[in-house]
Write an enzyme that holds these catalytic residues in place. Structure first.
Site: not given
Length: 282
Positions: A160, A164
């Site tokens: 994640y 990002k």
């Protein structure tokens, strides 16, 4: 203040993840500004139903399209449909993303790949393809949902944070390469926001109180907080913002020093030390 202060009326705005908690809030706020909408998600029926609801409520033109943003052919077909229906795209908002928890030593490659594909490749494909349309127009604005976890790791969350961080850098690259052609690309970095997916965290009051203590503003964010930031960056009011990140975290990133323990608590410790200093001067 003018209803059209943001200058979004009649703009064509494409939003991915449109039926998610954050995406739907963003769509509704654009509709309130009288922007025309293209709602994109995997479920075409729900997209179309939401588009009809927004059309009826706000008197705009909205369509719902099914698109897997990691599928090149589907993305190209979506761009072609938008061009056919509206003739242009003024704003692209990328919100579609996933978060899967796993200690990194146990993270399966397929979970890593799925997160990279949806969170990064999907943003790239949508931005590249709609960017080509914006290049033809010599105008356009892009807003990408990143996160403060792109600055510091969201531990035990697999790919994640890495994806990002990639989104934030990719946004800067679009700005650097396309700014000369009238295109702006910016990112929004939220933290601790109540959405349908995170709702279960806040059912535990100890968790909610602990998180609230970590935020300078002492409250958990709502999806409207993120929608407001997105609308600003998508609007003409942010015309000189390009390649930047707008952090929307209630002051979470400034709280590290305040969270370091001191006897009696940091505020009380400071009060007592100040009183002692004044007393010593007498």
């Amino acid at each position: 203040m003018s209803q059209n202060w943001l200058g979004l009326e009649n703009d064509v705005c494409v939003i991915t993840g449109a039926i998610g908690g954050m995406g739907s809030e963003i769509c509704r706020e654009f509709a309130k500004q009288k922007a025309n909408l293209v709602l994109i998600d995997l479920d075409e029926v729900k997209c179309q139903q939401f588009a009809q609801e927004l059309t009826a409520e706000y008197g705009i033109k909205a369509i719902g399209l099914a698109c897997n943003t990691t599928n090149e052919a589907q993305v190209d077909a979506t761009v072609a449909k938008v061009k056919e229906v509206f003739g242009r795209c003024d704003v692209l908002v990328n919100t579609a993303a996933i978060l899967r928890f796993c200690p990194i030593e146990d993270l399966p490659l397929d979970e890593w790949s799925a997160t990279v594909n949806i969170n990064l490749t999907g943003y790239f494909l949508m931005s590249q393809r709609f960017g080509r349309l914006m290049l033809e127009q010599k105008s356009g604005r892009m807003v990408h949902i990143s996160t403060v976890a792109s600055h510091t790791p969201e531990t035990y969350s697999g790919a994640y944070s890495a994806t990002k961080a990639g989104v934030s850098m990719m946004s800067k690259q679009f700005a650097a390469e396309w700014g000369q052609f009238g295109i702006r690309s910016n990112a929004v970095c939220p933290c601790f926001v109540k959405t349908p997916l995170s709702k279960k965290f806040y059912e535990d009051k100890e968790v909610e109180n602990g998180r609230t203590r970590m935020i300078a503003s002492r409250r958990i964010g709502e999806t409207i907080d993120i929608a407001n930031a997105v609308l600003y960056l998508a609007s003409k009011r942010s015309d000189y913002s390009n390649g930047t990140e707008l952090v929307v975290d209630g002051g979470y990133e400034v709280m590290l020093g305040d969270l370091v323990p001191r006897p009696g608590g940091r505020r009380q410790f400071a009060i007592e030390q100040h009183a002692a200093s004044l007393s010593a001067k007498k």
